[in-house]
Write a protein that holds these residues in place. Structure first.
Motif, short mmCIF file in Angstrom:
data_model
loop_
_atom_site.label_atom_id
_atom_site.label_comp_id
_atom_site.label_asym_id
_atom_site.label_seq_id
_atom_site.Cartn_x
_atom_site.Cartn_y
_atom_site.Cartn_z
N ASP A 101 0.89 -1.16 0.00
CA ASP A 101 0.00 0.00 0.00
C ASP A 101 0.93 1.21 0.00
O ASP A 101 1.80 1.32 0.87
CB ASP A 101 -0.86 0.07 1.26
N VAL A 102 0.76 2.09 -0.96
CA VAL A 102 1.51 3.34 -0.98
C VAL A 102 0.52 4.45 -0.72
O VAL A 102 -0.53 4.54 -1.37
CB VAL A 102 2.24 3.55 -2.33
N VAL A 103 0.84 5.30 0.26
CA VAL A 103 -0.09 6.34 0.65
C VAL A 103 0.66 7.68 0.77
O VAL A 103 1.77 7.74 1.27
CB VAL A 103 -0.80 5.97 1.98
N GLU A 104 0.01 8.70 0.23
CA GLU A 104 0.49 10.08 0.36
C GLU A 104 -0.31 10.72 1.48
O GLU A 104 -1.54 10.73 1.45
CB GLU A 104 0.27 10.87 -0.93
N ILE A 105 0.40 11.25 2.47
CA ILE A 105 -0.24 11.88 3.62
C ILE A 105 0.12 13.36 3.63
O ILE A 105 1.29 13.72 3.54
CB ILE A 105 0.26 11.26 4.95
N ALA A 106 -0.90 14.21 3.75
CA ALA A 106 -0.69 15.65 3.92
C ALA A 106 -1.07 16.01 5.34
O ALA A 106 -2.07 15.52 5.88
CB ALA A 106 -1.54 16.44 2.93
N PHE A 107 -0.26 16.86 5.98
CA PHE A 107 -0.59 17.37 7.30
C PHE A 107 -1.50 18.58 7.12
O PHE A 107 -1.06 19.65 6.70
CB PHE A 107 0.66 17.76 8.08
N ALA A 108 -2.78 18.42 7.43
CA ALA A 108 -3.75 19.49 7.28
C ALA A 108 -3.78 20.41 8.49
O ALA A 108 -4.06 21.61 8.37
CB ALA A 108 -5.14 18.91 7.03
N PRO A 154 0.14 20.09 21.93
CA PRO A 154 0.23 18.63 21.80
C PRO A 154 -1.14 17.98 21.77
O PRO A 154 -1.38 16.98 22.45
CB PRO A 154 1.00 18.24 23.06
N GLN A 155 -2.08 18.53 21.00
CA GLN A 155 -3.47 18.10 21.10
C GLN A 155 -4.01 17.37 19.87
O GLN A 155 -4.89 16.53 20.01
CB GLN A 155 -4.37 19.31 21.35
N ARG A 156 -3.52 17.70 18.68
CA ARG A 156 -4.20 17.17 17.50
C ARG A 156 -3.30 17.18 16.27
O ARG A 156 -2.53 18.11 16.06
CB ARG A 156 -5.42 18.04 17.22
N VAL A 157 -3.44 16.11 15.50
CA VAL A 157 -2.81 16.01 14.18
C VAL A 157 -3.91 15.57 13.21
O VAL A 157 -4.59 14.58 13.46
CB VAL A 157 -1.65 14.99 14.17
N VAL A 158 -4.08 16.35 12.15
CA VAL A 158 -5.05 16.00 11.11
C VAL A 158 -4.28 15.69 9.84
O VAL A 158 -3.47 16.50 9.38
CB VAL A 158 -6.06 17.14 10.87
N GLN A 159 -4.55 14.50 9.31
CA GLN A 159 -3.89 14.03 8.10
C GLN A 159 -4.93 13.79 7.01
O GLN A 159 -6.03 13.35 7.29
CB GLN A 159 -3.16 12.71 8.35
N ARG A 160 -4.53 14.05 5.78
CA ARG A 160 -5.34 13.70 4.61
C ARG A 160 -4.55 12.65 3.85
O ARG A 160 -3.40 12.88 3.47
CB ARG A 160 -5.57 14.91 3.73
N ALA A 161 -5.15 11.48 3.65
CA ALA A 161 -4.46 10.33 3.06
C ALA A 161 -5.07 9.96 1.71
O ALA A 161 -6.30 9.87 1.58
CB ALA A 161 -4.55 9.14 4.00
N VAL A 162 -4.19 9.74 0.73
CA VAL A 162 -4.60 9.30 -0.60
C VAL A 162 -3.77 8.07 -0.94
O VAL A 162 -2.53 8.14 -0.96
CB VAL A 162 -4.40 10.40 -1.66
N PHE A 163 -4.45 6.96 -1.23
CA PHE A 163 -3.76 5.73 -1.62
C PHE A 163 -3.48 5.73 -3.11
O PHE A 163 -4.30 6.18 -3.90
CB PHE A 163 -4.61 4.49 -1.28
N GLU A 164 -2.30 5.22 -3.48
CA GLU A 164 -2.01 4.98 -4.88
C GLU A 164 -2.64 3.64 -5.23
O GLU A 164 -2.23 2.60 -4.71
CB GLU A 164 -0.51 4.91 -5.12
N ALA A 165 -3.65 3.67 -6.09
CA ALA A 165 -4.34 2.43 -6.46
C ALA A 165 -5.07 2.65 -7.78
O ALA A 165 -5.64 3.72 -8.01
CB ALA A 165 -5.32 2.02 -5.37
N GLU A 166 -5.06 1.63 -8.59
CA GLU A 166 -5.82 1.69 -9.85
C GLU A 166 -7.29 1.39 -9.62
O GLU A 166 -8.14 1.82 -10.39
CB GLU A 166 -5.21 0.72 -10.86
N ASP A 167 -7.60 0.64 -8.57
CA ASP A 167 -8.97 0.26 -8.27
C ASP A 167 -9.72 1.48 -7.71
O ASP A 167 -9.33 2.04 -6.68
CB ASP A 167 -8.97 -0.88 -7.24
#
Length: 154
Positions: free
Chosen positions: A73-80, A85-98
């Motif tokens: 699984d290859v995933v691109e994560i952006a720190f939104a 020390p309270q919160r981390v929001v990530q946006r994740a997009v998988f590399e996939a043909e499906d």
């Protein structure tokens, strides 16, 4: 889609320690891959608007084929959002043909003081429909257990 995947765990570590483990390249590489996987971080930019690219490799791909290849699984994560020390929001997009794995999933890591420790709650929204909810929540629980072991050993 209204689906929300969640996981939560109380860890015997201060919120600052947990937050730092969410933003340390080597720490993340060691604890984020769920059981049955190993990870490699290919790009790292830990700031709002930055992010990372991670390749997760299944140790036994015969039971769970990957989204990006037979074994990965290859995933691109952006720190939104990063709120120490309270919160981390990530946006994740998988590399996939499906197309069942297409779209941007949001992962929110909330950290709250819990006695002498920290309760970490992970909330995932806009989860691609190709990712089964029970499997995803098991993966979140596994990553949280790994994170707890990592921060509690500090």
């Amino acid at each position: 889609m209204d689906r929300i995947d969640r996981g939560s765990r109380v860890m015997d570590a201060a919120p600052e320690t947990v937050y730092n483990a969410l933003l340390d390249r080597e720490a993340l590489r060691s604890w984020l891959p769920p059981q049955g996987m190993r990870g490699r971080i290919d790009r790292w930019d830990p700031r709002p608007g930055g992010g990372f690219r991670m390749t997760l490799t299944y140790l036994d791909a015969s039971e769970s084929p990957g989204k990006s290849s037979d074994a990965t699984d290859v995933v691109e994560i952006a720190f939104a959002e990063l709120v120490s020390p309270q919160r981390v929001v990530q946006r994740a997009v998988f590399e996939a043909e499906d197309p069942a794995f297409a779209g941007t999933m949001t992962m929110v890591w909330d950290l709250a003081e819990a006695g002498d420790g920290t309760e970490v709650t992970v909330t995932a929204t806009d989860v691609p429909p190709g990712i089964g909810q029970a499997d995803h929540e098991a993966g979140i629980a596994s990553s949280l257990a790994n994170l707890a072991a990592y921060v509690e050993a500090k």
